[in-house]
Scaffold this motif. Structure first.
Motif, PDB file in Angstrom:
ATOM      1  N   SER A  35      34.791  39.752  54.911  1.00 18.64           N
ATOM      2  CA  SER A  35      35.804  38.825  54.390  1.00 18.64           C
ATOM      3  C   SER A  35      35.233  37.863  53.346  1.00 18.64           C
ATOM      4  O   SER A  35      35.909  37.544  52.365  1.00 18.64           O
ATOM      5  N   PHE A  36      34.007  37.426  53.530  1.00 19.79           N
ATOM      6  CA  PHE A  36      33.359  36.546  52.564  1.00 19.79           C
ATOM      7  C   PHE A  36      33.320  37.184  51.170  1.00 19.79           C
ATOM      8  O   PHE A  36      33.601  36.530  50.160  1.00 19.79           O
ATOM      9  N   GLU A  37      32.985  38.461  51.111  1.00 10.01           N
ATOM     10  CA  GLU A  37      32.915  39.171  49.832  1.00 10.01           C
ATOM     11  C   GLU A  37      34.311  39.388  49.248  1.00 10.01           C
ATOM     12  O   GLU A  37      34.531  39.157  48.058  1.00 10.01           O
ATOM     13  N   VAL A  38      35.244  39.819  50.079  1.00 11.10           N
ATOM     14  CA  VAL A  38      36.613  40.068  49.615  1.00 11.10           C
ATOM     15  C   VAL A  38      37.214  38.778  49.058  1.00 11.10           C
ATOM     16  O   VAL A  38      37.800  38.771  47.965  1.00 11.10           O
ATOM     17  N   GLU A  39      37.054  37.690  49.794  1.00 13.90           N
ATOM     18  CA  GLU A  39      37.598  36.395  49.349  1.00 13.90           C
ATOM     19  C   GLU A  39      36.927  35.929  48.059  1.00 13.90           C
ATOM     20  O   GLU A  39      37.583  35.372  47.176  1.00 13.90           O
ATOM     21  N   GLY A  40      35.623  36.158  47.940  1.00 14.79           N
ATOM     22  CA  GLY A  40      34.898  35.755  46.736  1.00 14.79           C
ATOM     23  C   GLY A  40      35.383  36.498  45.510  1.00 14.79           C
ATOM     24  O   GLY A  40      35.650  35.892  44.463  1.00 14.79           O
ATOM     25  N   PHE A  41      35.540  37.803  45.614  1.00 15.85           N
ATOM     26  CA  PHE A  41      36.009  38.584  44.464  1.00 15.85           C
ATOM     27  C   PHE A  41      37.448  38.212  44.109  1.00 15.85           C
ATOM     28  O   PHE A  41      37.806  38.160  42.935  1.00 15.85           O
ATOM     29  N   ALA A  42      38.267  37.924  45.112  1.00 16.12           N
ATOM     30  CA  ALA A  42      39.641  37.472  44.850  1.00 16.12           C
ATOM     31  C   ALA A  42      39.629  36.114  44.153  1.00 16.12           C
ATOM     32  O   ALA A  42      40.390  35.890  43.204  1.00 16.12           O
ATOM     33  N   ARG A  43      38.758  35.208  44.600  1.00 20.34           N
ATOM     34  CA  ARG A  43      38.657  33.888  43.989  1.00 20.34           C
ATOM     35  C   ARG A  43      38.210  33.984  42.530  1.00 20.34           C
ATOM     36  O   ARG A  43      38.657  33.219  41.686  1.00 20.34           O
ATOM     37  N   PHE A  44      37.353  34.944  42.236  1.00 17.30           N
ATOM     38  CA  PHE A  44      36.897  35.137  40.864  1.00 17.30           C
ATOM     39  C   PHE A  44      37.952  35.830  40.003  1.00 17.30           C
ATOM     40  O   PHE A  44      37.828  35.878  38.792  1.00 17.30           O
ATOM     41  N   GLY A  45      38.969  36.384  40.655  1.00 10.89           N
ATOM     42  CA  GLY A  45      40.035  37.060  39.915  1.00 10.89           C
ATOM     43  C   GLY A  45      39.765  38.530  39.650  1.00 10.89           C
ATOM     44  O   GLY A  45      40.392  39.140  38.787  1.00 10.89           O
ATOM     45  N   TYR A  46      38.850  39.127  40.412  1.00 10.46           N
ATOM     46  CA  TYR A  46      38.510  40.529  40.226  1.00 10.46           C
ATOM     47  C   TYR A  46      39.293  41.396  41.212  1.00 10.46           C
ATOM     48  O   TYR A  46      39.539  40.996  42.341  1.00 10.46           O
ATOM     49  N   PRO A  47      39.641  42.626  40.813  1.00 10.57           N
ATOM     50  CA  PRO A  47      40.315  43.533  41.748  1.00 10.57           C
ATOM     51  C   PRO A  47      39.339  44.004  42.824  1.00 10.57           C
ATOM     52  O   PRO A  47      38.113  43.993  42.623  1.00 10.57           O
ATOM     53  N   LEU A  48      39.886  44.413  43.938  1.00 13.65           N
ATOM     54  CA  LEU A  48      39.060  44.822  45.079  1.00 13.65           C
ATOM     55  C   LEU A  48      38.147  45.999  44.730  1.00 13.65           C
ATOM     56  O   LEU A  48      36.996  46.040  45.167  1.00 13.65           O
ATOM     57  N   TRP A  49      38.619  46.938  43.926  1.00 14.76           N
ATOM     58  CA  TRP A  49      37.800  48.095  43.584  1.00 14.76           C
ATOM     59  C   TRP A  49      36.509  47.671  42.869  1.00 14.76           C
ATOM     60  O   TRP A  49      35.489  48.346  42.987  1.00 14.76           O
TER      61      TRP A  49
END
Length: 132
Positions: A35-49
């Motif tokens: 979850s830490f990684e998923v939330e971080g990439f979402a916060r940066f505005g990057y898609p999950l892929w």
């Protein structure tokens, strides 16, 4: 003189081992979608892929750190990823200490890439055979 050379070699192996552990763990967390990684990439505005692409590149870089003739390439790849990590933290408005680990890794990886830069300048065996 040989003692200094042995120390340098041991230091190189230890540093590459520590960096490998860091990037294998980081890639594993991305592949596990922690979850830490998923939330971080979402916060940066990057898609999950993109998280999985970064994880694959981290894994590739860690392997290249131990591949003869490719250590500089692996360190360079991981350094570029750390530039992206530092930039992402800064652009997201994270506190100044958040990008610090990535910045320290960037410095260490840049040092390895610089120390092994001759690997990047050597012609490959395949190129030598084609010229002959």
């Amino acid at each position: 003189m040989a003692q200094g050379s042995d120390r340098r070699r041991i230091g190189d192996v230890v540093l590459r081992g520590l960096l490998t552990a860091v990037f294998l763990a980081a890639a594993g967390m991305k592949f596990a979608a922690v979850s830490f990684e998923v939330e971080g990439f979402a916060r940066f505005g990057y898609p999950l892929w993109f998280m999985y692409v970064v994880g694959a590149l981290q894994l590739l870089g860690a392997v290249l750190l131990w591949t003869r003739g490719c250590v500089a390439l692996g360190a360079g790849l991981l350094a570029v990823l750390m530039v992206g990590a530092v930039g992402s933290h800064l652009l997201a408005g994270d506190p100044a200490l958040m990008p610090l680990p990535a910045f320290v890794l960037l410095i260490l990886l840049s040092g390895i890439a610089y120390a092994r830069r001759a690997e990047l300048l050597q012609p490959s065996a395949g190129a030598e055979m084609r010229r002959a």
